[in-house]
Design a protein around this motif. Structure first.
Motif, PDB file in Angstrom:
ATOM      1  N   ILE A 104       0.826  -1.210   0.000  1.00 16.09           N
ATOM      2  CA  ILE A 104       0.000   0.000   0.000  1.00 16.09           C
ATOM      3  C   ILE A 104       0.860   1.260   0.000  1.00 16.09           C
ATOM      4  CG2 ILE A 104      -0.232   0.208   2.515  1.00 16.09           C
ATOM      5  CD1 ILE A 104      -3.158   0.968   2.032  1.00 16.09           C
ATOM      6  N   LEU A 105       2.082   1.157   0.517  1.00 10.12           N
ATOM      7  CA  LEU A 105       2.974   2.320   0.507  1.00 10.12           C
ATOM      8  C   LEU A 105       3.373   2.717  -0.911  1.00 10.12           C
ATOM      9  CD1 LEU A 105       5.486   1.792   3.465  1.00 10.12           C
ATOM     10  CD2 LEU A 105       3.896   3.686   3.169  1.00 10.12           C
ATOM     11  N   ILE A 106       3.702   1.736  -1.729  1.00 10.60           N
ATOM     12  CA  ILE A 106       4.196   2.042  -3.076  1.00 10.60           C
ATOM     13  C   ILE A 106       3.188   2.853  -3.889  1.00 10.60           C
ATOM     14  CG2 ILE A 106       4.938   1.027  -5.272  1.00 10.60           C
ATOM     15  CD1 ILE A 106       6.226  -1.231  -3.649  1.00 10.60           C
ATOM     16  N   PRO A 107       1.895   2.468  -3.962  1.00 10.52           N
ATOM     17  CA  PRO A 107       0.951   3.312  -4.716  1.00 10.52           C
ATOM     18  C   PRO A 107       0.781   4.710  -4.118  1.00 10.52           C
ATOM     19  CG  PRO A 107       0.032   1.127  -4.333  1.00 10.52           C
ATOM     20  CD  PRO A 107       1.247   1.230  -3.479  1.00 10.52           C
ATOM     21  N   LEU A 108       0.978   4.857  -2.817  1.00 13.45           N
ATOM     22  CA  LEU A 108       0.758   6.155  -2.187  1.00 13.45           C
ATOM     23  C   LEU A 108       1.891   7.141  -2.416  1.00 13.45           C
ATOM     24  CD1 LEU A 108      -0.861   5.229   1.258  1.00 13.45           C
ATOM     25  CD2 LEU A 108      -1.977   5.824  -0.903  1.00 13.45           C
ATOM     26  N   ILE A 109       3.054   6.662  -2.833  1.00 14.46           N
ATOM     27  CA  ILE A 109       4.198   7.576  -3.000  1.00 14.46           C
ATOM     28  C   ILE A 109       4.525   7.817  -4.463  1.00 14.46           C
ATOM     29  CG2 ILE A 109       5.180   7.005  -0.758  1.00 14.46           C
ATOM     30  CD1 ILE A 109       7.139   5.145  -2.143  1.00 14.46           C
ATOM     31  N   LEU A 167       4.473   0.731 -12.613  1.00 13.49           N
ATOM     32  CA  LEU A 167       4.290   0.392 -11.214  1.00 13.49           C
ATOM     33  C   LEU A 167       4.553  -1.096 -10.981  1.00 13.49           C
ATOM     34  CD1 LEU A 167       3.386   1.622  -8.480  1.00 13.49           C
ATOM     35  CD2 LEU A 167       1.080   0.845  -9.030  1.00 13.49           C
ATOM     36  N   ALA A 168       4.093  -1.936 -11.905  1.00 11.68           N
ATOM     37  CA  ALA A 168       4.326  -3.375 -11.785  1.00 11.68           C
ATOM     38  C   ALA A 168       5.819  -3.698 -11.833  1.00 11.68           C
ATOM     39  CB  ALA A 168       3.587  -4.114 -12.898  1.00 11.68           C
ATOM     40  N   LEU A 169       6.557  -3.052 -12.732  1.00 12.73           N
ATOM     41  CA  LEU A 169       7.996  -3.256 -12.803  1.00 12.73           C
ATOM     42  C   LEU A 169       8.677  -2.838 -11.509  1.00 12.73           C
ATOM     43  CD1 LEU A 169       9.066  -2.087 -16.385  1.00 12.73           C
ATOM     44  CD2 LEU A 169       9.080  -4.406 -15.471  1.00 12.73           C
ATOM     45  N   ALA A 170       8.257  -1.697 -10.958  1.00 14.26           N
ATOM     46  CA  ALA A 170       8.862  -1.200  -9.726  1.00 14.26           C
ATOM     47  C   ALA A 170       8.594  -2.145  -8.554  1.00 14.26           C
ATOM     48  CB  ALA A 170       8.320   0.195  -9.407  1.00 14.26           C
ATOM     49  N   CYS A 171       7.375  -2.670  -8.486  1.00 18.41           N
ATOM     50  CA  CYS A 171       7.040  -3.616  -7.414  1.00 18.41           C
ATOM     51  C   CYS A 171       7.888  -4.878  -7.524  1.00 18.41           C
ATOM     52  CB  CYS A 171       5.558  -3.969  -7.461  1.00 18.41           C
ATOM     53  SG  CYS A 171       4.450  -2.595  -7.060  1.00 18.41           S
ATOM     54  N   ALA A 172       8.023  -5.386  -8.740  1.00 18.16           N
ATOM     55  CA  ALA A 172       8.830  -6.585  -8.946  1.00 18.16           C
ATOM     56  C   ALA A 172      10.286  -6.339  -8.585  1.00 18.16           C
ATOM     57  CB  ALA A 172       8.714  -7.050 -10.401  1.00 18.16           C
ATOM     58  N   PHE A 173      10.808  -5.195  -8.999  1.00 21.10           N
ATOM     59  CA  PHE A 173      12.196  -4.848  -8.679  1.00 21.10           C
ATOM     60  C   PHE A 173      12.413  -4.774  -7.174  1.00 21.10           C
ATOM     61  CE2 PHE A 173      15.264  -1.580  -7.498  1.00 21.10           C
ATOM     62  CZ  PHE A 173      16.410  -2.013  -8.163  1.00 21.10           C
ATOM     63  N   SER A 174      11.505  -4.098  -6.474  1.00 25.10           N
ATOM     64  CA  SER A 174      11.690  -3.897  -5.035  1.00 25.10           C
ATOM     65  C   SER A 174      11.616  -5.211  -4.266  1.00 25.10           C
ATOM     66  CB  SER A 174      10.650  -2.912  -4.500  1.00 25.10           C
ATOM     67  OG  SER A 174       9.340  -3.448  -4.586  1.00 25.10           O
ATOM     68  N   VAL A 175      10.681  -6.095  -4.657  1.00 21.00           N
ATOM     69  CA  VAL A 175      10.530  -7.368  -3.936  1.00 21.00           C
ATOM     70  C   VAL A 175      11.714  -8.287  -4.197  1.00 21.00           C
ATOM     71  CG1 VAL A 175       9.137  -9.455  -3.727  1.00 21.00           C
ATOM     72  CG2 VAL A 175       8.019  -7.233  -3.853  1.00 21.00           C
ATOM     73  N   PRO A 178      11.622  -1.487   0.816  1.00 20.42           N
ATOM     74  CA  PRO A 178      11.175  -1.843  -0.537  1.00 20.42           C
ATOM     75  C   PRO A 178      10.377  -0.738  -1.225  1.00 20.42           C
ATOM     76  CG  PRO A 178      10.826  -3.680   0.958  1.00 20.42           C
ATOM     77  CD  PRO A 178      11.228  -2.509   1.808  1.00 20.42           C
ATOM     78  N   ALA A 179       9.558  -0.004  -0.472  1.00 16.65           N
ATOM     79  CA  ALA A 179       8.777   1.075  -1.081  1.00 16.65           C
ATOM     80  C   ALA A 179       9.686   2.190  -1.571  1.00 16.65           C
ATOM     81  CB  ALA A 179       7.759   1.612  -0.077  1.00 16.65           C
ATOM     82  N   ILE A 180      10.709   2.514  -0.776  1.00 18.09           N
ATOM     83  CA  ILE A 180      11.682   3.526  -1.195  1.00 18.09           C
ATOM     84  C   ILE A 180      12.409   3.065  -2.452  1.00 18.09           C
ATOM     85  CG2 ILE A 180      13.839   4.662  -0.573  1.00 18.09           C
ATOM     86  CD1 ILE A 180      11.533   5.853   0.892  1.00 18.09           C
ATOM     87  N   ALA A 181      12.795   1.792  -2.468  1.00 19.11           N
ATOM     88  CA  ALA A 181      13.502   1.252  -3.631  1.00 19.11           C
ATOM     89  C   ALA A 181      12.639   1.317  -4.883  1.00 19.11           C
ATOM     90  CB  ALA A 181      13.935  -0.187  -3.350  1.00 19.11           C
ATOM     91  N   PHE A 208      16.623   6.788   1.517  1.00 16.41           N
ATOM     92  CA  PHE A 208      17.406   5.736   0.867  1.00 16.41           C
ATOM     93  C   PHE A 208      18.846   5.745   1.373  1.00 16.41           C
ATOM     94  CE2 PHE A 208      19.979   4.010  -2.604  1.00 16.41           C
ATOM     95  CZ  PHE A 208      19.301   2.847  -2.904  1.00 16.41           C
ATOM     96  N   PHE A 209      19.449   6.932   1.414  1.00 16.66           N
ATOM     97  CA  PHE A 209      20.815   7.037   1.939  1.00 16.66           C
ATOM     98  C   PHE A 209      20.850   6.772   3.445  1.00 16.66           C
ATOM     99  CE2 PHE A 209      21.575   9.691  -1.945  1.00 16.66           C
ATOM    100  CZ  PHE A 209      22.543   8.871  -2.500  1.00 16.66           C
ATOM    101  N   GLY A 210      19.770   7.161   4.152  1.00 17.36           N
ATOM    102  CA  GLY A 210      19.694   6.859   5.580  1.00 17.36           C
ATOM    103  C   GLY A 210      19.690   5.362   5.833  1.00 17.36           C
TER     104      GLY A 210
END
Length: 385
Positions: free
Chosen positions: A138-143, A153-161, A178-181, A358-360
């Motif tokens: 739910i974080l990924i769609p909100l940001i 969005l699907a590519l980003a979700c796959a990459f992060s997981v 993962p949401a930041i990634a 991300f850097f944090g």
């Protein structure tokens, strides 16, 4: 609920090692433990028992995200009707339903792709399904902006997981949120769909709701206007309430504050990290304002962009943030200060908060290492005395 429990107990033998559906044991276990706290206990050793497991914690974070998500849906509709000049004649129901229909596909894609990969990974490894994606889903769609295409969005979700979670060992082992990634992947791979003046307002009608806007329509966020040297034409009240263009869940400070209260009241988020992010942002904002590096008041950073959202929901992630109590102060301060530095000094990246987190995440283990070593050194000195 007893009927559901009885039904699960009835079909459970089918998923045991000798059952005909044993290949799907991980999936059944994931659904069962999501619905009910496991009734098993440790057999050996000294353990702390608690009625709340990680799935319950993740569920509470999702509940805390609800105000930001629901307001984000309304704001998507609000911005569309405002841009078309039909806001005065639109009802609350029409505005919210349009936003709901615009955001829902992104949430569905996020969960279908992310959970699908996690289910497949668990089956392949013969492990339990991990619950971390309940929040990330739910974080990924909100940001992301409402204009972000579903396939991106699907590519980003796959990459992060895959690359930011599973290869590190799954939930609890990942170095980066993962949401930041996912957001970083989208920003650097498809920058035109993550920033600019054309991605913040939904431009097509949905099932007769909303308005179809001209292809040439543009709408910049207040941070985008400031980066271009333009004074934002948005009043402070709209900035606080969230009636401004921006990522879906990041605009309303009030909705985010409600989520912060829930997280702090339940003890899920660290107040040290959360407070330190705002202190770091305030300190750097005051420094830039006093030196004339920017005309933007320091406190405007808190009500614009993803600063508040990142401080409440992303920086406080217990997996990727600092674990030591002292380290949380340094970790949060660095994130807040870095976000403001990026905003002021890099006009090409007016947001800054997600990159700062991300850097944090990257330096959190190093901060914890120094804190632990310092504690060891202090104890050794006490022993010598």
């Amino acid at each position: 609920m007893s009927a559901l429990r009885n039904y699960l107990n009835k079909i459970k033998p089918n998923f045991e090692p000798e059952g005909k559906l044993h290949a799907f044991r991980s999936i059944f276990d994931g659904f069962e433990t999501f619905l009910y706290v496991p009734n098993t206990t440790a057999k050996t050793g000294v353990n702390i028992h608690d009625a709340i497991d990680s799935k319950r914690i993740m569920s509470m974070v999702v509940i805390a995200l609800m105000p930001a998500m629901l307001f984000g849906m309304y704001n998507i509709g609000y911005q569309n009707y405002l841009a078309a000049g039909t806001l005065a004649t639109a009802s609350f129901f029409e505005i919210f339903c349009y936003g709901f229909l615009a955001v829902l596909p992104k949430i569905l894609v996020s969960y279908i792709v992310g959970l699908g990969i996690e289910f497949a990974w668990a089956q392949w490894k013969g492990e339990e399904i991990q619950e971390g994606y309940l929040v990330s889903g739910i974080l990924i769609p909100l940001i992301v902006p409402i204009g972000c295409p579903l396939w991106m969005l699907a590519l980003a979700c796959a990459f992060s997981v895959i690359f930011c979670k599973e290869i590190f060992g799954g939930t609890g082992m990942n170095l980066f949120n993962p949401a930041i990634a996912a957001r970083m992947f989208l920003f650097f791979a498809y920058p035109s769909k993550m920033t600019g003046d054309t991605v913040w307002v939904a431009q097509d009608s949905i099932f007769g709701l909303g308005n179809t806007l001209p292809d040439t329509f543009t709408a910049a966020t207040p941070l985008g206007q400031i980066a271009q040297g333009i004074t934002p034409d948005t009043c402070i009240c709209d900035m606080i309430f969230g009636f401004i263009p921006g990522s879906i869940g990041e605009t309303s400070v009030i909705a985010i504050a409600i989520g912060a209260v829930i997280l702090l009241w339940t003890g899920i988020a660290s107040w040290r990290t959360m407070l330190s992010v705002f202190v770091g942002g305030a300190a750097m904002g005051l420094l830039f304002e006093s030196t004339g590096a920017t005309t933007m008041p320091w406190w405007h950073h808190f009500i614009l962009g993803g600063f508040a959202f990142g401080a409440v929901f992303m920086a406080t992630d217990p997996v990727t943030s600092c674990r030591t109590e002292c380290g949380k102060y340094f970790y949060g301060f660095i994130i807040g200060a870095m976000a403001v530095i990026i905003r002021v000094k890099n006009a090409g990246y007016p947001e800054g908060m997600m990159l700062a987190i991300f850097f944090g995440n990257m330096i959190a283990p190093l901060i914890d290492h120094f804190v632990v070593e310092r504690n060891i050194s202090k104890r050794q000195k006490r022993l010598k005395n």
